[in-house]
Design a protein around this motif. Structure first.
Motif, mmCIF file in Angstrom:
data_model
loop_
_atom_site.group_PDB
_atom_site.id
_atom_site.type_symbol
_atom_site.label_atom_id
_atom_site.label_comp_id
_atom_site.label_asym_id
_atom_site.label_seq_id
_atom_site.Cartn_x
_atom_site.Cartn_y
_atom_site.Cartn_z
ATOM 1 N N SER A 133 16.357 59.962 -31.571
ATOM 2 C CA SER A 133 17.306 59.989 -30.455
ATOM 3 C C SER A 133 17.828 61.403 -30.250
ATOM 4 O O SER A 133 17.900 61.893 -29.116
ATOM 5 C CB SER A 133 18.460 59.023 -30.753
ATOM 6 O OG SER A 133 19.438 59.117 -29.741
ATOM 7 N N GLN A 134 18.187 62.063 -31.346
ATOM 8 C CA GLN A 134 18.682 63.440 -31.252
ATOM 9 C C GLN A 134 17.590 64.360 -30.706
ATOM 10 O O GLN A 134 17.862 65.253 -29.893
ATOM 11 C CB GLN A 134 19.153 63.955 -32.625
ATOM 12 C CG GLN A 134 20.384 63.238 -33.150
ATOM 13 C CD GLN A 134 21.585 63.430 -32.246
ATOM 14 O OE1 GLN A 134 21.809 64.502 -31.712
ATOM 15 N NE2 GLN A 134 22.331 62.360 -32.026
ATOM 16 N N LEU A 135 16.355 64.145 -31.159
ATOM 17 C CA LEU A 135 15.240 64.952 -30.644
ATOM 18 C C LEU A 135 15.045 64.712 -29.152
ATOM 19 O O LEU A 135 14.742 65.628 -28.396
ATOM 20 C CB LEU A 135 13.949 64.639 -31.411
ATOM 21 C CG LEU A 135 13.894 65.170 -32.838
ATOM 22 C CD1 LEU A 135 12.645 64.637 -33.541
ATOM 23 C CD2 LEU A 135 13.915 66.680 -32.878
ATOM 24 N N GLY A 136 15.226 63.460 -28.736
ATOM 25 C CA GLY A 136 15.109 63.140 -27.313
ATOM 26 C C GLY A 136 16.168 63.876 -26.510
ATOM 27 O O GLY A 136 15.879 64.435 -25.439
ATOM 28 N N ILE A 137 17.395 63.895 -27.034
ATOM 29 C CA ILE A 137 18.473 64.625 -26.350
ATOM 30 C C ILE A 137 18.143 66.110 -26.315
ATOM 31 O O ILE A 137 18.293 66.773 -25.285
ATOM 32 C CB ILE A 137 19.825 64.360 -27.060
ATOM 33 C CG1 ILE A 137 20.240 62.899 -26.862
ATOM 34 C CG2 ILE A 137 20.903 65.312 -26.557
ATOM 35 C CD1 ILE A 137 21.401 62.459 -27.740
ATOM 36 N N GLY A 138 17.672 66.632 -27.458
ATOM 37 C CA GLY A 138 17.289 68.051 -27.520
ATOM 38 C C GLY A 138 16.149 68.359 -26.566
ATOM 39 O O GLY A 138 16.133 69.403 -25.907
ATOM 40 N N LEU A 139 15.206 67.438 -26.480
ATOM 41 C CA LEU A 139 14.064 67.632 -25.587
ATOM 42 C C LEU A 139 14.520 67.650 -24.137
ATOM 43 O O LEU A 139 14.061 68.472 -23.341
ATOM 44 C CB LEU A 139 13.025 66.525 -25.806
ATOM 45 C CG LEU A 139 11.744 66.613 -24.985
ATOM 46 C CD1 LEU A 139 11.013 67.920 -25.284
ATOM 47 C CD2 LEU A 139 10.843 65.437 -25.288
ATOM 48 N N ALA A 140 15.453 66.767 -23.808
ATOM 49 C CA ALA A 140 15.978 66.741 -22.440
ATOM 50 C C ALA A 140 16.668 68.070 -22.129
ATOM 51 O O ALA A 140 16.493 68.632 -21.041
ATOM 52 C CB ALA A 140 16.948 65.573 -22.261
ATOM 53 N N LEU B 240 16.031 70.937 -23.554
ATOM 54 C CA LEU B 240 14.981 71.956 -23.439
ATOM 55 C C LEU B 240 14.268 71.861 -22.093
ATOM 56 O O LEU B 240 13.939 72.884 -21.487
ATOM 57 C CB LEU B 240 13.967 71.805 -24.581
ATOM 58 C CG LEU B 240 14.445 72.272 -25.950
ATOM 59 C CD1 LEU B 240 13.399 71.940 -27.007
ATOM 60 C CD2 LEU B 240 14.761 73.746 -25.966
ATOM 61 N N ASN B 241 14.042 70.638 -21.638
ATOM 62 C CA ASN B 241 13.410 70.469 -20.329
ATOM 63 C C ASN B 241 14.280 71.092 -19.242
ATOM 64 O O ASN B 241 13.773 71.734 -18.318
ATOM 65 C CB ASN B 241 13.153 68.994 -20.027
ATOM 66 C CG ASN B 241 11.953 68.449 -20.782
ATOM 67 O OD1 ASN B 241 11.077 69.197 -21.188
ATOM 68 N ND2 ASN B 241 11.920 67.152 -20.982
ATOM 69 N N GLY B 242 15.596 70.904 -19.361
ATOM 70 C CA GLY B 242 16.514 71.512 -18.396
ATOM 71 C C GLY B 242 16.425 73.031 -18.456
ATOM 72 O O GLY B 242 16.412 73.709 -17.417
ATOM 73 N N GLU B 243 16.353 73.556 -19.676
ATOM 74 C CA GLU B 243 16.228 75.003 -19.827
ATOM 75 C C GLU B 243 14.905 75.502 -19.259
ATOM 76 O O GLU B 243 14.850 76.565 -18.643
ATOM 77 C CB GLU B 243 16.362 75.393 -21.299
ATOM 78 C CG GLU B 243 17.773 75.236 -21.836
ATOM 79 C CD GLU B 243 17.896 75.616 -23.297
ATOM 80 O OE1 GLU B 243 17.072 76.417 -23.779
ATOM 81 O OE2 GLU B 243 18.815 75.114 -23.953
ATOM 82 N N GLY C 33 15.210 75.754 -15.618
ATOM 83 C CA GLY C 33 15.975 76.961 -15.305
ATOM 84 C C GLY C 33 15.133 78.212 -15.473
ATOM 85 O O GLY C 33 15.181 79.137 -14.639
ATOM 86 N N LEU C 34 14.348 78.250 -16.553
ATOM 87 C CA LEU C 34 13.483 79.412 -16.795
ATOM 88 C C LEU C 34 12.410 79.534 -15.719
ATOM 89 O O LEU C 34 12.080 80.645 -15.284
ATOM 90 C CB LEU C 34 12.841 79.320 -18.184
ATOM 91 C CG LEU C 34 13.792 79.537 -19.363
ATOM 92 C CD1 LEU C 34 13.076 79.236 -20.670
ATOM 93 C CD2 LEU C 34 14.362 80.939 -19.373
ATOM 94 N N LYS C 35 11.876 78.389 -15.284
ATOM 95 C CA LYS C 35 10.871 78.430 -14.215
ATOM 96 C C LYS C 35 11.484 79.002 -12.937
ATOM 97 O O LYS C 35 10.852 79.795 -12.240
ATOM 98 C CB LYS C 35 10.304 77.032 -13.956
ATOM 99 C CG LYS C 35 9.322 76.578 -15.008
ATOM 100 C CD LYS C 35 8.755 75.198 -14.693
ATOM 101 C CE LYS C 35 7.735 74.774 -15.723
ATOM 102 N NZ LYS C 35 7.194 73.439 -15.433
ATOM 103 N N THR C 36 12.721 78.593 -12.669
ATOM 104 C CA THR C 36 13.413 79.122 -11.488
ATOM 105 C C THR C 36 13.618 80.627 -11.645
ATOM 106 O O THR C 36 13.387 81.399 -10.704
ATOM 107 C CB THR C 36 14.772 78.414 -11.316
ATOM 108 O OG1 THR C 36 14.541 77.007 -11.184
ATOM 109 C CG2 THR C 36 15.520 78.926 -10.109
ATOM 110 N N ASP C 37 14.045 81.035 -12.854
ATOM 111 C CA ASP C 37 14.233 82.462 -13.119
ATOM 112 C C ASP C 37 12.925 83.224 -12.953
ATOM 113 O O ASP C 37 12.901 84.319 -12.377
ATOM 114 C CB ASP C 37 14.781 82.682 -14.532
ATOM 115 C CG ASP C 37 16.219 82.183 -14.694
ATOM 116 O OD1 ASP C 37 16.859 81.905 -13.658
ATOM 117 O OD2 ASP C 37 16.678 82.085 -15.848
ATOM 118 N N VAL C 38 11.832 82.656 -13.461
ATOM 119 C CA VAL C 38 10.520 83.316 -13.358
ATOM 120 C C VAL C 38 10.114 83.451 -11.892
ATOM 121 O O VAL C 38 9.611 84.497 -11.476
ATOM 122 C CB VAL C 38 9.447 82.539 -14.166
ATOM 123 C CG1 VAL C 38 8.051 82.985 -13.814
ATOM 124 C CG2 VAL C 38 9.702 82.714 -15.663
#
Length: 167
Positions: free
Chosen positions: A80-87, A89-92, A95-100
């Motif tokens: 569950s914690q990994l799922g939250i972390g993955l979510a 990271l997906n958000g990041e 954001g990184l794709k937008t920055d790129v």
């Protein structure tokens, strides 16, 4: 009477034989009963031993199951914690794709600016060459003017000398 006595003797003998036979059967029955009881006792002891061993195994299995359940609970929590972390990271990543994408646009603009600067530098190089030619021409002109000024100064000196003599 003799027949009777013979018959009685025969019957007594038969009764005795049957008594002996019954005693033998009774003895065999006692031996069989003892053997059955010994087998029963051995089987009961064996069953009791198997029961104890089974209970011990059951206790071990029960403890293992409890531990496994606890570990599974921890693993579920970790997942569950990994799922939250993955979510997150997906958000990041989004954001990184937008920055790129923004950086790519900036780089394209910079490339355009660099191309313009290259054109400007080429123009400036041409201007510098032309200025060098102009400076060289000015240097030639200054030397010629310096030579003329020297001639004019000598003429002025002569004119001044002639005016002093004349005057």
């Amino acid at each position: 009477m003799k027949k009777r006595e013979t018959l009685e003797a025969f019957l007594r003998d038969q009764v005795h034989k049957q008594g002996v036979l019954l005693e033998g059967i009774a003895e065999q029955n006692r031996a069989t009963i003892e053997a059955v009881q010994a087998s029963r006792t051995a089987l009961e002891e064996r069953i009791d031993r198997f029961d104890r061993e089974s209970r011990e195994r059951d206790s071990v299995l029960e403890a293992t199951i409890k531990t496994t359940r606890a570990e599974v609970g921890e693993l579920k929590n970790d997942v569950s914690q990994l799922g939250i972390g993955l979510a997150a990271l997906n958000g990041e990543v989004v954001g990184l794709k937008t920055d790129v994408a923004g950086l790519k646009t900036d780089v394209a603009g910079l490339k355009t600016d660099v191309a313009g600067l290259k054109t400007d530098v080429a123009g400036l190089k041409t201007d510098v060459r032309e200025l060098k030619v102009g400076v060289q021409q000015n240097s030639v002109d200054i030397r010629e003017l310096s030579a003329r000024v020297a001639v004019v100064e000598r003429l002025d000196e002569r004119v001044a000398a002639l005016e002093r003599r004349a005057g």
